[in-house]
Design an enzyme around this catalytic site. Structure first.
Site, mmCIF file in Angstrom:
data_model
loop_
_atom_site.group_PDB
_atom_site.id
_atom_site.type_symbol
_atom_site.label_atom_id
_atom_site.label_comp_id
_atom_site.label_asym_id
_atom_site.label_seq_id
_atom_site.Cartn_x
_atom_site.Cartn_y
_atom_site.Cartn_z
ATOM 1 C CB CYS A 1 -1.549 7.516 1.386
ATOM 2 S SG CYS A 1 -3.001 6.687 2.041
ATOM 3 C CD GLU B 1 -3.040 -1.011 0.379
ATOM 4 O OE1 GLU B 1 -3.389 0.141 0.071
ATOM 5 O OE2 GLU B 1 -3.620 -2.021 -0.061
HETATM 6 P P1 NAD Z 1 7.350 5.068 7.824
HETATM 7 O O1 NAD Z 1 8.608 5.834 7.817
HETATM 8 O O2 NAD Z 1 6.573 4.942 9.099
HETATM 9 O O3 NAD Z 1 7.685 3.618 7.232
HETATM 10 C C1 NAD Z 1 6.707 2.631 7.103
HETATM 11 C C2 NAD Z 1 7.187 1.374 7.810
HETATM 12 O O4 NAD Z 1 8.343 0.877 7.146
HETATM 13 C C3 NAD Z 1 7.562 1.596 9.260
HETATM 14 O O5 NAD Z 1 6.981 0.579 10.050
HETATM 15 C C4 NAD Z 1 9.062 1.534 9.241
HETATM 16 O O6 NAD Z 1 9.622 1.067 10.445
HETATM 17 C C5 NAD Z 1 9.334 0.574 8.103
HETATM 18 N N1 NAD Z 1 10.665 0.778 7.510
HETATM 19 C C6 NAD Z 1 11.312 1.948 7.321
HETATM 20 N N2 NAD Z 1 12.511 1.731 6.722
HETATM 21 C C7 NAD Z 1 12.615 0.397 6.543
HETATM 22 C C8 NAD Z 1 13.618 -0.446 5.976
HETATM 23 N N3 NAD Z 1 14.750 0.044 5.477
HETATM 24 N N4 NAD Z 1 13.376 -1.773 5.941
HETATM 25 C C9 NAD Z 1 12.233 -2.282 6.434
HETATM 26 N N5 NAD Z 1 11.256 -1.519 6.993
HETATM 27 C C10 NAD Z 1 11.439 -0.210 7.043
HETATM 28 O O7 NAD Z 1 6.295 5.648 6.803
HETATM 29 P P2 NAD Z 1 6.549 6.343 5.387
HETATM 30 O O8 NAD Z 1 7.122 5.376 4.444
HETATM 31 O O9 NAD Z 1 7.171 7.675 5.556
HETATM 32 O O10 NAD Z 1 5.003 6.565 5.043
HETATM 33 C C11 NAD Z 1 4.603 7.541 4.175
HETATM 34 C C12 NAD Z 1 4.357 6.952 2.808
HETATM 35 O O11 NAD Z 1 3.384 5.929 2.923
HETATM 36 C C13 NAD Z 1 3.793 7.934 1.815
HETATM 37 O O12 NAD Z 1 4.352 7.693 0.567
HETATM 38 C C14 NAD Z 1 2.318 7.603 1.807
HETATM 39 O O13 NAD Z 1 1.660 7.976 0.625
HETATM 40 C C15 NAD Z 1 2.347 6.136 1.987
HETATM 41 N N6 NAD Z 1 1.101 5.675 2.575
HETATM 42 C C16 NAD Z 1 0.339 4.833 1.841
HETATM 43 C C17 NAD Z 1 -0.868 4.420 2.353
HETATM 44 C C18 NAD Z 1 -1.753 3.484 1.606
HETATM 45 O O14 NAD Z 1 -2.637 2.904 2.234
HETATM 46 N N7 NAD Z 1 -1.582 3.292 0.322
HETATM 47 C C19 NAD Z 1 -1.272 4.856 3.613
HETATM 48 C C20 NAD Z 1 -0.439 5.696 4.336
HETATM 49 C C21 NAD Z 1 0.758 6.085 3.806
#
Ligand code: NAD
Length: 490
Positions: free
Chosen positions: A277, A243
């Site tokens: 998102c 997602e």
């Molecule tokens: P985040 O930084 O919280 O990361 C998401 C998860 O990935 C966390 O649990 C984190 O610990 C893990 N993570 C981070 N780096 C990692 C690595 N190197 N290896 C493994 N796991 C790792 O969140 P984010 O990525 O900043 O979230 C924002 C993004 O998510 C935006 O692009 C947003 O559009 C997208 N988003 C999508 C949805 C959807 O439902 N499609 C919903 C919310 C957010």
């Protein structure tokens, strides 16, 4: 001098020793963590293998317990979300807890029907026989959730995974630490602790987790980490639901009630301080609507958050300094129509509308994911569609138009996870609709019965009596008579 050198040398040696010690400690930590996550996954797998999660009664009990957690502990989550994101109590209800409760109620209402085996027609040459599909839980599911809706995006996938009869490991985001701690503390108190586990931590811990074999991984977050997750999953041939995000455009056509469209766009964009998102990332204002629309959006912001949104209890804050710095660096990419003020200490960034934005500017490059809204002017619908199609497929396309033909064209000529006519974001609140992206915005979908599809295997079952042996024609040796029969009926 000699003494100084000696002191320096001693210091240098000391530093080297410390380095070795730290390295050794890190190695031990990593080993302990690996053992820890291996133990957790092993414990859940034993529960799954024992068949505990299969009965519908167990699944229903977990869903009701999750519902009780959300209602009884609502104040705890509200406090955590306020600490992590400055979320207002009303938004905590509408976009976090309430959404999951709705998802649970919808699932409890329909679960038996979704799980029922489905009969499939049997072709005449195969008769007598019966064919059906049955739903089979996958096993141990890993849910990795992000910080922006840290309750909803952790628990909505869990609803589907439990309803489908799986065990679940949840890895909440470390960037919403208060919510992560609340989930880790409360979930085991409400749910079957041998079937559900919370593993807290950042990238390193998640890396350890991803070394384990899971039966499905649902990851919500950015595409860079999405690729890391998918690569790790590939090692075990684990299926994934990703997602992800993207730049969701909002198209506005002449003839639309611009004030009404502006209110909807402002609400969808500035909810959670733009950190959604599904938020409209930018506006494509068609045929001279840009100027009046930007003014209407500015009015809508004032009517929702007052003349000084910093003082509004309903306006959120940017999650951390890194994102704050990234967002304030985008403010120079256009003419500020409204907003632009900010305060790093409180991570406040005013709801901001930018006009006269160059499509090649950084603000139009990656997903903004904050309260900055570029309004771009395009001459006609054709150019708007071409603009959308020249970029990666977004999570949603929104349009404000009085024309049915435009709706039809957008559905047929653009590709996105979802389409919203007249209202952004809200498709996520409809449990009957699948939620997910396409291309760069994600792989697969969930919510409601789509979660059952995501977290189950649909097993094909053919049941044919041994007698009468109506398939003798396919047994060798192939005589001419048999061949005639085969060619006629198969
Ligand atoms: P985040 O930084 O919280 O990361 C998401 C998860 O990935 C966390 O649990 C984190 O610990 C893990 N993570 C981070 N780096 C990692 C690595 N190197 N290896 C493994 N796991 C790792 O969140 P984010 O990525 O900043 O979230 C924002 C993004 O998510 C935006 O692009 C947003 O559009 C997208 N988003 C999508 C949805 C959807 O439902 N499609 C919903 C919310 C957010």
């Amino acid at each position: 001098m000699g003494q100084e050198l000696l002191a320096d040398g001693a210091q240098g040696l000391g530093a080297a020793e410390t380095k070795t010690e730290t390295k050794a400690e890190t190695k031990t930590d990593t080993k302990a963590e690996t053992e820890d996550v291996t133990g957790t996954v092993g414990r859940l797998r034993a529960t799954f293998d024992a068949g505990r999660t299969r009965p519908t009664a167990w699944r229903r009990r977990q869903l009701r317990a999750l519902r009780a957690l959300l209602t009884e502990q609502a104040p705890v989550f509200a406090e955590a979300l306020a600490a992590d994101l400055g979320k207002s109590p009303v938004e905590t209800h509408t976009s976090e807890l309430g959404l999951v409760v709705n998802e649970i109620d919808h699932t409890l209402r329909h679960l038996e029907r979704w799980l029922r085996p489905r009969r499939v027609a049997v072709p005449v040459p195969m008769l007598p026989a019966r064919a059906r599909t049955v739903r089979e839980p996958l096993g141990v599911v890993l849910v990795i959730s992000p910080w922006n809706y840290p309750v909803m995006l952790a628990l909505a996938p869990m609803v589907g995974a439990l309803a489908a009869g799986n065990c679940v490991v949840l890895k909440p985001s470390e960037l919403a630490p208060a919510t992560s701690a609340a989930l880790a503390r409360l979930l085991p108190r409400y749910l079957d602790p041998d079937a559900v586990a919370v593993v807290e931590g950042a990238a390193e811990r998640t890396t350890r987790l991803l070394e384990q074999r899971f039966d499905h991984i649902l990851y919500t977050g950015n595409g860079t980490v999405g690729r890391i997750v998918m690569t790790a999953a590939a090692r075990h041939l684990t299926p994934v639901t990703l997602e992800l995000g993207g730049k969701c455009p909002a198209l506005v056509e002449p003839g639309t009630d611009l004030a009404a469209a502006a209110r909807r766009i402002a609400w969808g964009k500035f909810l959670n301080a733009g950190q959604s998102c599904t938020a409209p990332d930018y506006v494509l204002a068609i045929g001279g609507t840009a100027g009046p629309l930007a003014d209407h959006i500015a009015d809508a912001i004032t009517s929702m958050y007052g003349a000084d949104p910093a003082r509004s209890p309903d306006y959120g804050r940017i999650v951390n300094e890194r994102h704050f710095d990234r967002l304030t660096a985008l403010l120079g990419d256009g003419r500020v129509v409204t907003g632009g003020t900010h305060d790093r200490a409180s991570r406040y960034l005013a709801p901001t509308v930018l006009a006269d934005v160059d499509p090649a500017a950084p603000v139009m490059d990656g997903e903004i994911f904050g309260p900055v809204l570029p309004v771009l002017s395009v001459p006609d619908l054709d150019s708007a569609i071409a603009f959308v199609n020249a970029r990666p497929k977004p999570l949603a396309v929104y349009a404000f138009t009085p024309h049915r033909r435009t709706r039809r064209r957008l559905l047929a000529e653009t590709s996105s996870g979802a389409v919203g006519f007249g209202l952004p974001n809200a498709h996520i609140t409809m449990p009957g609709l699948p939620f997910g992206g396409v291309g760069e915005s994600g792989i697969g979908s969930y919510h409601g019965r789509y979660s059952i599809e995501a977290f189950s295997h649909t097993k094909a079952v053919l049941d044919k009596p041994l007698l009468p042996d109506t398939v003798r024609a396919v047994y060798p040796p192939f005589t001419a008579a048999k061949e005639r029969l085969i060619r006629r009926f198969m």
